[in-house]
Design an enzyme around this catalytic site. Sequence first.
Site, PDB file in Angstrom:
ATOM      1  N   LYS A 192     -78.694  -1.232 -76.665  1.00  0.00           N
ATOM      2  CA  LYS A 192     -78.601  -1.134 -75.301  1.00  0.00           C
ATOM      3  C   LYS A 192     -78.625  -2.566 -74.596  1.00  0.00           C
ATOM      4  O   LYS A 192     -79.593  -3.141 -74.767  1.00  0.00           O
ATOM      5  CB  LYS A 192     -79.919  -0.481 -74.515  1.00  0.00           C
ATOM      6  N   LYS A 245     -74.798   1.523 -75.573  1.00  0.00           N
ATOM      7  CA  LYS A 245     -74.611   1.512 -74.254  1.00  0.00           C
ATOM      8  C   LYS A 245     -74.483   0.335 -73.488  1.00  0.00           C
ATOM      9  O   LYS A 245     -75.327  -0.663 -73.860  1.00  0.00           O
ATOM     10  CB  LYS A 245     -75.884   2.234 -73.634  1.00  0.00           C
TER      11      LYS A 245
HETATM   12  C1  PBG Z   1     -83.504   3.657 -67.982  1.00  0.00           C
HETATM   13  C2  PBG Z   1     -81.985   4.012 -68.220  1.00  0.00           C
HETATM   14  C3  PBG Z   1     -81.013   3.176 -67.393  1.00  0.00           C
HETATM   15  C4  PBG Z   1     -79.708   3.883 -67.700  1.00  0.00           C
HETATM   16  C5  PBG Z   1     -80.045   4.910 -68.487  1.00  0.00           C
HETATM   17  N1  PBG Z   1     -81.489   4.985 -68.882  1.00  0.00           N
HETATM   18  C6  PBG Z   1     -81.094   1.977 -66.325  1.00  0.00           C
HETATM   19  C7  PBG Z   1     -81.329   0.802 -66.873  1.00  0.00           C
HETATM   20  O1  PBG Z   1     -81.640   0.577 -68.163  1.00  0.00           O
HETATM   21  O2  PBG Z   1     -81.750   0.097 -65.831  1.00  0.00           O
HETATM   22  C8  PBG Z   1     -78.476   3.532 -67.067  1.00  0.00           C
HETATM   23  C9  PBG Z   1     -77.612   4.634 -67.384  1.00  0.00           C
HETATM   24  C10 PBG Z   1     -76.141   4.597 -66.388  1.00  0.00           C
HETATM   25  O3  PBG Z   1     -76.009   3.350 -65.898  1.00  0.00           O
HETATM   26  O4  PBG Z   1     -75.405   5.487 -66.279  1.00  0.00           O
HETATM   27  N2  PBG Z   1     -83.800   2.611 -68.656  1.00  0.00           N
END
Ligand code: PBG
Length: 329
Positions: A192, A245
């Site tokens: 991520k 992601k």
């Molecule tokens: C929580 C989380 C996030 C997303 C999914 N889980 C936000 C982040 O890490 O700031 C983002 C998903 C999206 O942008 O569609 N940590």
Amino acid sequence: MMIRPRRLRRTSTIRRMARETYIRVDDLIYPLFVKHGKGDREPIPSMVGHYRLSVDELVKETAEVLSLGIPGVILFGLPKKKDELGSEAYARDGIVQQAVAAVKDKVPKLVVLTDACLCEYTDHGHCGIIKDGLVDNDATLEILSRTALSHAEAGADFVAPSDMMDGRVRAIRDTLDRGGFKDTGILAYAVKYASSFYGPFREAADCAPKFGDRASYQMDPANAREALKEASIDVEEGADIIMIKPALPYLDIVQQVRANINLPVAAYNVSGEYAMVKAADQRGWIEGERVMMEMLLSIKRAGADLILTYFAKEAAKLLIEHEKIYAES
Ligand code: PBG
């Protein structure tokens, strides 16, 4: 003799025969936001077509999702109150716990995944516990494991830790096993990135960090070798599905993880990727539906088995429509 690749593109039926990659409705997972209350469908301004749903509305929505043939949803919760430890994240009667129980009761066949993270529940907006102004890895593991266990107790099929703390897949696996949930799976947000494509989501879940950023736990967008390291660690720690992601700016990573890891690979087509298409489509600058399908196809072509996407319902409707047209032609 001339070599003529165009022979395989001559008619639409020949092109169908020669097609290498498909998007299937089975590949899609639909993200949904759930809030407290009743009869509430609050539109999310930066995510056209998406809502913060009360549990009763969420149940209706999930029934529609399954009727389109989409196998799963991932749930994100909006708590009543945020605090330092994000205590509603692991509360027995927390919003996600209520939502999972309701969906599993009314739409039992649907696969329910839950995002296990603290940032939606903490008043500081970070994904972990703060000690001396920093996100403390090991203190977070305990709260995160409690969160995952409470989701499993509510009936979640998979928990999806998205915090990027070290060691969390093992900590969650151990907690689930000890709690008697050996069949509850883990979809790990293994790779991520600290991405700017999460903007609309942070508006939807009101979870932008109140100080600093997430760069000390999410990955540097410049790093690819590190992605393979993160993915292998999560495999070793017991993940069932590995996720990358965001999706589109990281298709090279999707491809490399697919080539190196023998688990299903998911890609998260995130909120910013969705919002850009919707915004340009609304202005008439692109054909939104076509761009959507081309994007989803590119994610499959890169090697993703599953795609978490806000487009899931729209794409499913189009795929069903195409099948009908093919069948009739
Ligand atoms: C929580 C989380 C996030 C997303 C999914 N889980 C936000 C982040 O890490 O700031 C983002 C998903 C999206 O942008 O569609 N940590």
